[in-house]
Structure formats: structure tokens, C-alpha cells
Design a protein around this motif. Structure first.
Motif, PDB file in Angstrom:
ATOM      1  N   UNK A  46       0.828  -1.196   0.000  1.00 54.29           N
ATOM      2  CA  UNK A  46       0.000   0.000   0.000  1.00 54.29           C
ATOM      3  C   UNK A  46       0.868   1.253   0.000  1.00 54.29           C
ATOM      4  N   UNK A  47       1.973   1.229   0.739  1.00 54.47           N
ATOM      5  CA  UNK A  47       2.866   2.378   0.773  1.00 54.47           C
ATOM      6  C   UNK A  47       3.406   2.676  -0.624  1.00 54.47           C
ATOM      7  N   UNK A  48       3.736   1.620  -1.357  1.00 56.10           N
ATOM      8  CA  UNK A  48       4.307   1.789  -2.682  1.00 56.10           C
ATOM      9  C   UNK A  48       3.283   2.279  -3.696  1.00 56.10           C
ATOM     10  N   UNK A  49       2.008   2.008  -3.442  1.00 54.37           N
ATOM     11  CA  UNK A  49       0.987   2.361  -4.437  1.00 54.37           C
ATOM     12  C   UNK A  49       0.031   3.449  -3.958  1.00 54.37           C
ATOM     13  N   UNK A  50       0.407   4.197  -2.908  1.00 51.25           N
ATOM     14  CA  UNK A  50      -0.499   5.208  -2.369  1.00 51.25           C
ATOM     15  C   UNK A  50      -0.837   6.270  -3.405  1.00 51.25           C
ATOM     16  N   UNK A  51       0.119   6.605  -4.264  1.00 47.48           N
ATOM     17  CA  UNK A  51      -0.135   7.594  -5.309  1.00 47.48           C
ATOM     18  C   UNK A  51      -1.208   7.090  -6.268  1.00 47.48           C
ATOM     19  N   UNK A  52      -1.150   5.798  -6.587  1.00 46.52           N
ATOM     20  CA  UNK A  52      -2.134   5.217  -7.492  1.00 46.52           C
ATOM     21  C   UNK A  52      -3.508   5.171  -6.840  1.00 46.52           C
ATOM     22  N   UNK A  53      -3.555   4.850  -5.558  1.00 45.31           N
ATOM     23  CA  UNK A  53      -4.822   4.790  -4.829  1.00 45.31           C
ATOM     24  C   UNK A  53      -5.476   6.166  -4.755  1.00 45.31           C
ATOM     25  N   UNK A  55      -4.936   8.699  -6.715  1.00 46.45           N
ATOM     26  CA  UNK A  55      -5.252   9.239  -8.032  1.00 46.45           C
ATOM     27  C   UNK A  55      -4.511  10.511  -8.379  1.00 46.45           C
ATOM     28  N   UNK A  56      -3.551  10.929  -7.530  1.00 44.08           N
ATOM     29  CA  UNK A  56      -2.786  12.140  -7.820  1.00 44.08           C
ATOM     30  C   UNK A  56      -1.423  12.056  -7.161  1.00 44.08           C
ATOM     31  N   UNK A  57      -0.481  12.760  -7.727  1.00 45.04           N
ATOM     32  CA  UNK A  57       0.873  12.779  -7.191  1.00 45.04           C
ATOM     33  C   UNK A  57       1.071  13.979  -6.278  1.00 45.04           C
ATOM     34  N   UNK A  58       1.788  13.773  -5.177  1.00 41.87           N
ATOM     35  CA  UNK A  58       2.096  14.881  -4.280  1.00 41.87           C
ATOM     36  C   UNK A  58       3.309  15.633  -4.806  1.00 41.87           C
ATOM     37  N   UNK A 210     -20.138   7.419   1.280  1.00 37.67           N
ATOM     38  CA  UNK A 210     -20.237   6.160   2.027  1.00 37.67           C
ATOM     39  C   UNK A 210     -18.993   5.326   1.769  1.00 37.67           C
ATOM     40  N   UNK A 211     -18.680   4.368   2.666  1.00 37.40           N
ATOM     41  CA  UNK A 211     -17.556   3.472   2.396  1.00 37.40           C
ATOM     42  C   UNK A 211     -17.722   2.737   1.064  1.00 37.40           C
ATOM     43  N   UNK A 212     -18.912   2.220   0.805  1.00 37.03           N
ATOM     44  CA  UNK A 212     -19.145   1.488  -0.439  1.00 37.03           C
ATOM     45  C   UNK A 212     -18.864   2.371  -1.653  1.00 37.03           C
ATOM     46  N   UNK A 213     -19.354   3.616  -1.623  1.00 37.73           N
ATOM     47  CA  UNK A 213     -19.198   4.503  -2.779  1.00 37.73           C
ATOM     48  C   UNK A 213     -17.745   4.881  -3.013  1.00 37.73           C
ATOM     49  N   UNK A 214     -16.994   5.155  -1.948  1.00 36.36           N
ATOM     50  CA  UNK A 214     -15.598   5.560  -2.141  1.00 36.36           C
ATOM     51  C   UNK A 214     -14.746   4.363  -2.555  1.00 36.36           C
ATOM     52  N   UNK A 215     -15.039   3.176  -2.018  1.00 35.68           N
ATOM     53  CA  UNK A 215     -14.306   1.996  -2.451  1.00 35.68           C
ATOM     54  C   UNK A 215     -14.551   1.729  -3.938  1.00 35.68           C
ATOM     55  N   UNK A 220     -12.499   1.352  -9.292  1.00 35.78           N
ATOM     56  CA  UNK A 220     -12.793   1.481 -10.718  1.00 35.78           C
ATOM     57  C   UNK A 220     -11.971   2.568 -11.406  1.00 35.78           C
ATOM     58  N   UNK A 221     -11.800   3.722 -10.756  1.00 34.88           N
ATOM     59  CA  UNK A 221     -11.182   4.865 -11.415  1.00 34.88           C
ATOM     60  C   UNK A 221      -9.683   4.985 -11.183  1.00 34.88           C
ATOM     61  N   UNK A 222      -9.204   4.578 -10.003  1.00 34.15           N
ATOM     62  CA  UNK A 222      -7.786   4.728  -9.697  1.00 34.15           C
ATOM     63  C   UNK A 222      -6.998   3.432  -9.840  1.00 34.15           C
ATOM     64  N   UNK A 223      -7.626   2.296  -9.497  1.00 32.61           N
ATOM     65  CA  UNK A 223      -6.946   1.003  -9.594  1.00 32.61           C
ATOM     66  C   UNK A 223      -7.325   0.234 -10.852  1.00 32.61           C
ATOM     67  N   UNK A 224      -8.414   0.668 -11.498  1.00 33.30           N
ATOM     68  CA  UNK A 224      -8.840   0.114 -12.788  1.00 33.30           C
ATOM     69  C   UNK A 224      -9.204  -1.368 -12.728  1.00 33.30           C
TER      70      UNK A 224
END
Length: 324
Positions: A46-53, A55-58, A210-215, A220-224
Motif C-alpha cells: 500500500x505504501x508503494x501504491x499510495x499515489x495510485x490509490x 489518483x494524484x501525485x504529491x 459512504x464506504x461502499x461509494x468511495x471503495x 474502478x477509477x484509480x486502480x482500474x
């Protein structure tokens, strides 16, 4: 095949022999995703893919500013407070007081974050405007107890426990709930509870519905991945087994239909972690007096930095109208 997968496939009327393998794979992937979402343990992947989760780069300049303000708040004079939640878990907060305080803010940070990280930048504004601030460490994170985060489903009750603590300590001061990201959804879900009269308002910065909506959005949009009926049902079942409530069982919109306190909704238009449309949906559902402050061009949790003047004015006007 896992019993949960069997139950979902049979319940949906799909031929088990045709989807057994797909169901097993869906369970394995979804189980890992829910683990990242809820478990206290911070998985290395998760640490390695936080940017992907997210959806934007810091940006580097944002990280530098965040680190500086985070360290400043961490080293400020705060009293560590411990209370026991209604389910027995230890909850930890950090109280920063000021002389002649006009109000008390209960600040709830976001998912896999911290009170110093999320509130370092805005802390001076609060202090300069005569606010006592209780910086809460959310359950399942930091020094607070709990093996799981609850995406607001559990934390809404923790919020009420902190309100009762603040009410007893500062009975004559108005209380405002402030949350960012998951913390915003926490205070919005708490709005559906019976809140003491001391609570004069809620400020929710980039909260989801909601948790369901954000998951679903992130998968779908960030992890594809596809977040179809089977995967959503598996996630809901795993969530219910971990924290005893499903990801679809309660939402901010459910709470806001019962809300009685004023709410200021804030969101950035370039937030790809929690889309701004979720704040619009929360705003529409809100039955109490409400205000909306949208910051154009702001990425996740950066509305204050992008439009500091506008943000402060919106908050100051909110206090002005609802302190008394």
C-alpha cells in the motif's frame, strides 16, 4: 472455494461451475483491498501504491510545506488526552488551548494519516482565532486503540464520545466538528446522532458519501478493476466480519437527512481521491442549514493551501453566524 464466494454466487443465481474460478480470484483480490482499507497494519504494497490509490501525485513543494507545518504542530504545547470509547477501545487526542477561547474544535484526520499531517497548515489559523482544538487520533491509527479503521461507521460514535468529553470540560463554549477526507465523513455520519446543544456546527472538507461509494470509485477509477456485484458483495461481507457493520449499511447521506446542526461543506475540484461530486451529493441530502465552498484547482486535502483567503473567510463567516 471460499464459503463467502459460494454464498454470493448461489444468492445471485449465477452458475457456480462457470464462475467458481473467477469468484475465487475476486475474493482474493477484494480481501487484499479491504485489508488495505481497514486493517491497522500498514501493508508495504500500500505504501508503494499510495499515489495510485489517491489518483494524484504529491508535489515536492507541497511535501516540503507539509513536513514543516507537521513538525511545528507536533512540537507545539499540547496536552495528551485519553478516553475510553463506548466499545472499550482507548482513544487518544491532543488538546491545544488558548486564552479567552471563543469555541472548541474537535478535529478528525483522514485515512492512514495523522493529526499533525492533516492539520499542521491550518493550526495557526485556529489558534489566531481563539479556538481550543482537540486533535483526535482516529481509531485503528496512531496511538488510539483498535485493530481496524471504520471509514466513519465506527468513528461517528467515537466522535460523540469526544463531544461529551469536550462538553464536560468546556460547557460554556460552542463546539464545532471539523474533519478532512475520512475525518470529514466521520463528522458527517456523526451528524445523524443526537448531538448536545453545545455542537453549533460541522465543517467537512472533502468527505465521501459512504464506504461502499468511495471503495467503488477508487477501485474502478484509480486502480482500474471492475467493482461489479460480486466484488462489492464480497467487500461488504468482509467489512461486516471485521467491524460488525457492512460498507453499505450506513452513509453520510443517511445521516444528513436527519441532521439538525449547520454544516459547511468544502471540496476541491481536482480531487481524484474523493470526487467533488460526493460533496455535492452530501450537500443535497443535508436537511439542516448548509453552505458550500468549492475550491477550483485544489487536489485532495489542499483546498486550504490553494485558496487560503477564501477558505478562512468561509470558516470565519460560519463561526460569526453560529457561535451564538
Amino acid at each position: 472455494m471460499n464459503k463467502t464466494v459460494k454464498k454470493i454466487i448461489i444468492g445471485s443465481g449465477i452458475t457456480a461451475s462457470a464462475l467458481a474460478a473467477a469468484g475465487a480470484v475476486s475474493y482474493i483480490i477484494t480481501n487484499k483491498l479491504v485489508k488495505v482499507a481497514l486493517d491497522r497494519e500498514d501493508p508495504l504494497k500500500m505504501k508503494k501504491s499510495i499515489q495510485k490509490i489517491s489518483g494524484s501525485a504529491e508535489k515536492e513543494e507541497s511535501l516540503e510545506l507539509q513536513t514543516a507545518t507537521e513538525e511545528k504542530l507536533k512540537n507545539s504545547e499540547c496536552e495528551t488526552i485519553e478516553i475510553t470509547a463506548r466499545d472499550g477501545e482507548k482513544l487518544v487526542g491532543h488538546l491545544h488551548t488558548c486564552e479567552n477561547a471563543k469555541r472548541t474544535i474537535i478535529a478528525m484526520h483522514g485515512w492512514r494519516s495523522s493529526w499533525t499531517k492533516d492539520f499542521g497548515l491550518i493550526s495557526d489559523f485556529w489558534h489566531n482565532n481563539d479556538c481550543n482544538v482537540l486533535y483526535v487520533e482516529q481509531r485503528g491509527q496512531g496511538s488510539s486503540g483498535g485493530n481496524y479503521m471504520g471509514f466513519g461507521l465506527l468513528e461517528r460514535y467515537d466522535c460523540l464520545d469526544w463531544i461529551n468529553w469536550a462538553k464536560e470540560k468546556y460547557d460554556d463554549l460552542p463546539i464545532y466538528l471539523f474533519g478532512v477526507s475520512m475525518g470529514a465523513s466521520t463528522v458527517l455520519m456523526a451528524s445523524g446522532l443526537e448531538l448536545p446543544e453545545n455542537v453549533h456546527g460541522i465543517i467537512a472538507d472533502c468527505g465521501y458519501t459512504s464506504p461502499h461509494a468511495i471503495w467503488k470509485h477508487i477501485v474502478e477509477n484509480n486502480l482500474h478493476f471492475h467493482y461489479n456485484g460480486i466484488r462489492g458483495a464480497i467487500a461488504n461481507d468482509i467489512c461486516k466480519r471485521k467491524i460488525r457493520i457492512g460498507s453499505k449499511d450506513y452513509s453520510c447521506t443517511d445521516a444528513l437527512k436527519e441532521c439538525k446542526v449547520p454544516i459547511l461543506f468544502i471540496h476541491g475540484t481536482d480531487d481524484h481521491f474523493v470526487p467533488v461530486e460526493m460533496t455535492y451529493e452530501n450537500y443535497q441530502a443535508c436537511a439542516s442549514p448548509k453552505r458550500l465552498f468549492i475550491v477550483h484547482g485544489a487536489e485532495p486535502c489542499l483546498s486550504y493551501r490553494v485558496d487560503k483567503e477564501g477558505y478562512e473567510k468561509a470558516v470565519e463567516n460560519f463561526w460569526k453566524d453560529y457561535d451564538n
